[in-house]
Design a protein around this motif. Structure first.
Motif, short mmCIF file in Angstrom:
data_model
loop_
_atom_site.label_atom_id
_atom_site.label_comp_id
_atom_site.label_asym_id
_atom_site.label_seq_id
_atom_site.Cartn_x
_atom_site.Cartn_y
_atom_site.Cartn_z
N ARG A 1 50.74 35.99 62.65
CA ARG A 1 51.72 36.73 63.45
C ARG A 1 51.00 37.59 64.48
NH1 ARG A 1 56.87 36.49 60.62
NH2 ARG A 1 56.42 35.73 58.54
N LYS A 2 51.52 37.54 65.69
CA LYS A 2 50.93 38.31 66.77
C LYS A 2 51.63 39.66 66.86
CE LYS A 2 49.56 34.37 69.54
NZ LYS A 2 49.70 33.69 70.82
N ALA A 3 50.92 40.62 67.45
CA ALA A 3 51.51 41.94 67.67
C ALA A 3 52.70 41.80 68.60
CB ALA A 3 50.46 42.87 68.27
N PRO A 4 53.67 42.71 68.50
CA PRO A 4 54.86 42.60 69.36
C PRO A 4 54.54 42.78 70.84
CG PRO A 4 54.93 44.61 68.05
CD PRO A 4 53.74 43.84 67.59
N VAL A 5 55.35 42.13 71.67
CA VAL A 5 55.21 42.26 73.12
C VAL A 5 55.79 43.61 73.54
CG1 VAL A 5 55.96 41.32 75.34
CG2 VAL A 5 55.35 39.77 73.50
N VAL A 6 55.01 44.35 74.34
CA VAL A 6 55.44 45.68 74.78
C VAL A 6 55.55 45.78 76.31
CG1 VAL A 6 54.61 46.88 72.73
CG2 VAL A 6 53.05 46.49 74.64
N PHE B 1 52.40 37.45 82.27
CA PHE B 1 51.46 37.53 81.16
C PHE B 1 51.95 38.62 80.21
CE2 PHE B 1 49.28 36.30 85.01
CZ PHE B 1 48.66 35.11 84.64
N ARG B 2 52.06 38.27 78.94
CA ARG B 2 52.56 39.22 77.94
C ARG B 2 51.49 40.24 77.58
NH1 ARG B 2 54.99 34.24 75.00
NH2 ARG B 2 57.07 34.29 75.86
N TYR C 1 47.83 49.49 74.70
CA TYR C 1 49.10 50.16 74.42
C TYR C 1 48.95 50.86 73.08
CZ TYR C 1 53.96 50.99 73.22
OH TYR C 1 55.14 51.59 72.86
N LYS C 2 49.09 52.18 73.11
CA LYS C 2 48.99 52.97 71.88
C LYS C 2 49.78 54.25 72.08
CE LYS C 2 45.64 54.84 68.65
NZ LYS C 2 44.23 55.14 68.39
N LEU D 1 48.83 42.39 90.48
CA LEU D 1 49.76 42.16 89.38
C LEU D 1 50.73 43.33 89.30
CD1 LEU D 1 46.80 41.45 87.05
CD2 LEU D 1 48.50 39.71 87.50
N LYS D 2 52.01 43.03 89.09
CA LYS D 2 53.01 44.08 88.90
C LYS D 2 53.14 44.32 87.41
CE LYS D 2 57.39 45.78 90.41
NZ LYS D 2 58.39 45.62 91.45
N PHE D 3 53.11 45.59 87.00
CA PHE D 3 53.21 45.97 85.61
C PHE D 3 54.65 46.31 85.25
CE2 PHE D 3 53.36 49.65 82.67
CZ PHE D 3 53.00 49.00 81.52
N LYS D 4 55.15 45.74 84.18
CA LYS D 4 56.50 46.04 83.67
C LYS D 4 56.37 46.37 82.19
CE LYS D 4 59.84 45.72 85.56
NZ LYS D 4 60.51 46.82 86.28
N CYS D 5 56.96 47.50 81.79
CA CYS D 5 56.93 47.87 80.37
C CYS D 5 58.33 47.76 79.77
CB CYS D 5 56.36 49.27 80.18
SG CYS D 5 57.37 50.59 80.84
N LEU D 6 58.37 47.66 78.47
CA LEU D 6 59.67 47.58 77.77
C LEU D 6 60.17 48.97 77.45
CD1 LEU D 6 59.15 44.62 75.31
CD2 LEU D 6 60.45 44.67 77.40
#
Length: 165
Positions: A64-69, A84-85, A117-118, A160-165
């Motif tokens: 299992r991979k870490a969740p996408v943030v 890119f996730r 991400y932390k 690259l454009k950065f988008k966060c959840l």
């Protein structure tokens, strides 16, 4: 009694033609030893690069991979429009095969930057890249900066454009 086709496929008693090989069936198997074998008892198919002895079962929790943030979206270059996730923890950005976010551009170092991400924060760090890491068309390269939603990150010749959840 089970019904089998000449190739050993088991068929329902009501079927006249095997659905797999289109041959008529028989009331008993042509090879009794083949009928006794099951998928678990047969030799597993392995690829040439992975011999049967080297194969091992991996725990489901390890796959299992870490969740996408968040995401990075390429605004130019050969990968324009690709997203890119970004996963929880550290994400290495670069042109190397071992990079988590792999960018195909000769101006990008193999391990160009790290995006971590932390604690609900995104921190972008340059990894001593050759061409530097830039944020929002800034005049100079960054060493370490916190990212905000919609920031533009420039690595070598790729933006690259950065988008966060």
């Amino acid at each position: 009694m089970a019904k089998f086709c000449p190739n050993g496929h088991q068929m329902a008693d009501t079927w006249e033609i095997c659905p797999y090989c289109q041959k008529p069936g028989f009331a008993s198997p042509p090879n009794p030893a083949a009928a006794a074998a099951t998928r678990l008892e047969s030799t597993p198919a392995t690829s040439p690069e992975q011999p049967a002895a080297a194969r091992k079962t991996v725990l489901l929790s390890e796959t299992r991979k870490a969740p996408v943030v968040g995401w990075l979206v390429a605004l130019d270059g050969a990968q324009k429009g690709e997203d890119f996730r970004i996963r929880e923890g550290q994400n290495i950005i670069g042109s190397g095969a071992d990079a988590d976010i792999q960018l195909h551009d000769v101006t990008i170092s193999s391990r160009h930057a790290s995006l971590r991400y932390k604690d609900n924060k995104f921190v972008l760090s340059d990894l001593d890249s050759t061409n530097g890491t830039f944020l929002n068309s800034g005049s100079g390269p960054i060493a370490r900066e916190e990212l905000k939603d919609n920031d533009i990150v420039t690595l070598g010749g790729v933006s690259l454009k950065f988008k966060c959840l």
